[in-house]
Design an enzyme around this catalytic site. Structure first.
Site: not given
Ligand code: NAP
Length: 479
Positions: A160, A175-176, A229-230, A251, A285, A382
Site C-alpha cells: 500500500r 522498515k517492517p 502503526g499505533s 495511518e 485497525c 484498541e
Molecule cells: P507500533 O508499535 O506502532 O509499531 C509499528 C511500526 O513502528 C513497527 O515497525 C515498529 O517497530 C515501528 N516503531 C515503533 N517505534 C518506533 C520508533 N520510535 N521509530 C521508528 N519506528 C518505530 O504498532 P504495531 O503494534 O506494530 O501495530 C499495531 C498498530 O498499528 C495498531 O495501533 C493498529 O491500529 C495500527 N494499524 C493501523 C493501520 C491503519 O491503516 N490505520 C493499519 C494497520 C495497523 P518495533 O516494533 O520494532 O518498535
C-alpha cells in the site's frame, strides 16, 4: 521457507547487518524460533539512505510506463506465488492460511492499482486571471521515503506504500515490523525479479527501530515518512519529522464503533460483525471495538453473535479448518486478557469465550461480552483481539455522541434498513470511513484513512499517489 531471504536488501544486494547482528523470528502458534534475520543498526540505515538518495534522480526520470510495468510484473509474480507467500505470512504472523491468501491477493491488488495510476499522473496549467502570465503545473516525486509498517498485515501494509511510491518515482527505505520481516524480504526479492532498479527499494529489518529511524528523519535527506502503526508511535515520529520538515502520512490506530439500530436486518448485522470483528483475529485497525446495539434487539444480537463466535475453530493457522489463529505474541494476549478481566470485574457477562487455553502459542478464544460498563478500559483501548463488547442504546443522538466520544476516527459501522437514517448517522460520525450494512471497507481503489488521532492522509484510491507527489508551478509571461 528455505529460499526466503533473511539479509538486509540495500542497493539491490542482500547483505548482513554491518555489525553482524541478527534477530529471531518466532512462530506465534508454537512460540518457537522460525529463523534469524539481519538486525540493522544506524550504520545500515545510513547505507540504505545513501542507496535511496543516489538512485532518486535517475528513478524520477524513468518513464511512467516503465514504472507501471514493473509494478504490473510484480503483481503477476505475487499472484503466481499466493500459496508460498501465504504460508510464509502464516508462519510468522499466525493468521489462518485462508486469510493469508486473501491478504496476498489484497496486497497484490495495490500493485495493479498503482501500475494503472503511474501513467495517469497529470499536471495542469492555463492563463492566470491577470492575463499577463501563464501557469504550468508539473508533478514530481517527493523524494526518498521512509516507510514503516506494522506486523498485522505484513504484505499489504507494505504494498500500500511501495506501490504508490514506485508509481510516483520515489526511492525508499522500508522498515517492517520485527515480528514479521519475512514477508517484506520476500516482496523485495519479487520486485527485484520484476526489474526494479537497484537502490529504489531498500529493506532494513531491525529490532532497534528508534535508533535506526530517528537519524533518518532528522537528517534532512529523507523527504517523506509514511507510517502505519499505533497512534502513540505516530506522535513520536511526527515530532521527529518536524526538525527537517519531513512530509508525513500517518495511518494510526482505531476504536471503531459498530452500531446496530432496531430496524437493522440482524442476519446482515451479525455477518457484518463477524467480518468487522474477526478479520485477522481482531488484530486490525479497522476492527469493531465497541458494539452499540439498540436495547430492543441487543439480547437477540448477542445470542446470535455468541453462537457464531463459539462455532469458530481456534488453532494453528496452517491447519485445515482453522478459523482463528494465535495472537501475535504473549504480550498481545496478556493485554486482551487484562481488558476482558477489567470488563468482567465491572459487571460484563461473558456470553462465550473469555478463557485462555492451556498450551503453547498465544491463542485466545472468540469472546462476546454483554452488558459492558461504558467505563471499562476496552472502551478506550484498541482491543486487538477476538473480543466483542456489547453495550446498549435507545436513542440516535445518544449513540452518535457516544460513538464520537473517542480521540480516534478511523472507521465506523452502521446497520439499519432506513436509508435516511443510514446517511444521516454516517455523516455525523467523526470517521474517515463508514461500512454501511457491511463489516468490510478496505479496498485498494478506495481512499483508506482516518480523522482525529487515527491519522493524516489517505492510502489507496486515486488520492493514494498524491501522498508521494509534489507540485511544481512555473510562471511564464504571456508575450
Ligand atoms: P507500533 O508499535 O506502532 O509499531 C509499528 C511500526 O513502528 C513497527 O515497525 C515498529 O517497530 C515501528 N516503531 C515503533 N517505534 C518506533 C520508533 N520510535 N521509530 C521508528 N519506528 C518505530 O504498532 P504495531 O503494534 O506494530 O501495530 C499495531 C498498530 O498499528 C495498531 O495501533 C493498529 O491500529 C495500527 N494499524 C493501523 C493501520 C491503519 O491503516 N490505520 C493499519 C494497520 C495497523 P518495533 O516494533 O520494532 O518498535
Amino acid at each position: 521457507m528455505t529460499d526466503t531471504p533473511t539479509q538486509l536488501f540495500i542497493g539491490g544486494a542482500w547483505v548482513d547487518a554491518a555489525d553482524g547482528a541478527t534477530m529471531p523470528v518466532d512462530d506465534p502458534a508454537t512460540g518457537e524460533i522460525l529463523c534469524h534475520v539481519a538486525d540493522a543498526g544506524p550504520k545500515d540505515a545510513r547505507l540504505a539512505e545513501e542507496a535511496a538518495v543516489q538512485a532518486q534522480q535517475e528513478w524520477a526520470r524513468t518513464a511512467p510506463r516503465a514504472r507501471s510495468e514493473i509494478l504490473r510484473r510484480a503483481y503477476e509474480i505475487i499472484l503466481d506465488r499466493v500459496d508460498e507467500l501465504a504460508h510464509l505470512m502464516t508462519s510468522e504472523m499466525g493468521k489462518p492460511l485462508a486469510e493469508a491468501r486473501g491478504e496476498v491477493a489484497y496486497a497484490a491488488e495495490f500493485f495493479r492499482w498503482f501500475s494503472e495510476e503511474a501513467v495517469r499522473i497529470d499536471g495542469g496549467g492555463g492563463i492566470l486571471p491577470d492575463g499577463r502570465n501563464r501557469m504550468l503545473l508539473s508533478r514530481r516525486p517527493v523524494g526518498p521515503c521512509l516507510l514503516i509498517t506494522p506486523w498485522n498485515f505484513p504484505l499489504a501494509m507494505g504494498t500500500r506504500k511501495i506501490g504508490p511510491a514506485i508509481a510516483a518515482g520515489c526511492t525508499m527505505i522500508l522498515k517492517p515490523a520485527p515480528q514479521t520481516p519475512l514477508s517484506s524480504l520476500a516482496l523485495a526479492a519479487i520486485l527485484k525479479e520484476a526489474g526494479l532498479p537497484d537502490g529504489v527499494l531498500n529493506v532494513v529489518t531491525t529490532s532497534r527501530a528508534g535508533e535506526m529511524c530517528e537519524p533518518l528523519l532528522r537528517g534532512g535527506r529523507i523527504r517523506k515518512l509514511s507510517f502505519t502503526g499505533s497512534t502513540q508511535v505516530g506522535r513520536i515520529l511526527l515530532a521527529q519529522s518536524a526538525d527537517a520538515v519531513v512530509r508525513t502520512s500517518m495511518e494510526l490506530g482505531g476504536n471503531a464503533p459498530f452500531i446496530v439500530f432496531d430496524d437493522a436486518d440482524l442476519d446482515v448485522a451479525v455477518d457484518g460483525a463477524m467480518l468487522a470483528k474477526m478479520r485477522n483475529m481482531g488484530e486490525a485497525c479497522t476492527a469493531a471495538n465497541r458494539f452499540f446495539v439498540h436495547s430492543s434487539v441487543a439480547d437477540e444480537f448477542g445470542r446470535r453473535l455468541a453462537e457464531r463466535m463459539g462455532a469458530l475453530v481456534v488453532g494453528p493457522g496452517t491447519r485445515d479448518g482453522v478459523d482463528v489463529g494465535p495472537l501475535i505474541d504473549r504480550t498481545g494476549r496478556a493485554k486482551v486478557e487484562e481488558l476482558v478481566a477489567d470488563a468482567v470485574e465491572r459487571g460484563a457477562e461473558v456470553l462465550v469465550g473469555g478463557r485462555t487455553p492451556e498450551g503453547p502459542g498465544s491463542f485466545y478464544p472468540p469472546t462476546v461480552l454483554a452488558g459492558v460498563d461504558p467505563e471499562s478500559r476496552l472502551m478506550d483501548t484498541e482491543i486487538f483481539g477476538p473480543v466483542a463488547p456489547i453495550l446498549t442504546f435507545d436513542d440516535e443522538d445518544e449513540v452518535v455522541r457516544r460513538a464520537n466520544d473517542t480521540p480516534w476516527g478511523l472507521v465506523g459501522y452502521v446497520f439499519t434498513e432506513g436509508l435516511e437514517r443510514a446517511l444521516r448517522v454516517s455523516e455525523r460520525l467523526e470517521v474517515g470511513m463508514v461500512g454501511l450494512n457491511t463489516g468490510l471497507v478496505s479496498n485498494p481503489a478506495a481512499p483508506f484513512g482516518g480523522v482525529k488521532q487515527s491519522g493524516l492522509g489517505r492510502e489507496g484510491g486515486r488520492v493514494g499517489i498524491e501522498e508521494f507527489l509534489e507540485y511544481q508551478y512555473l510562471a511564464v509571461p504571456v508575450r
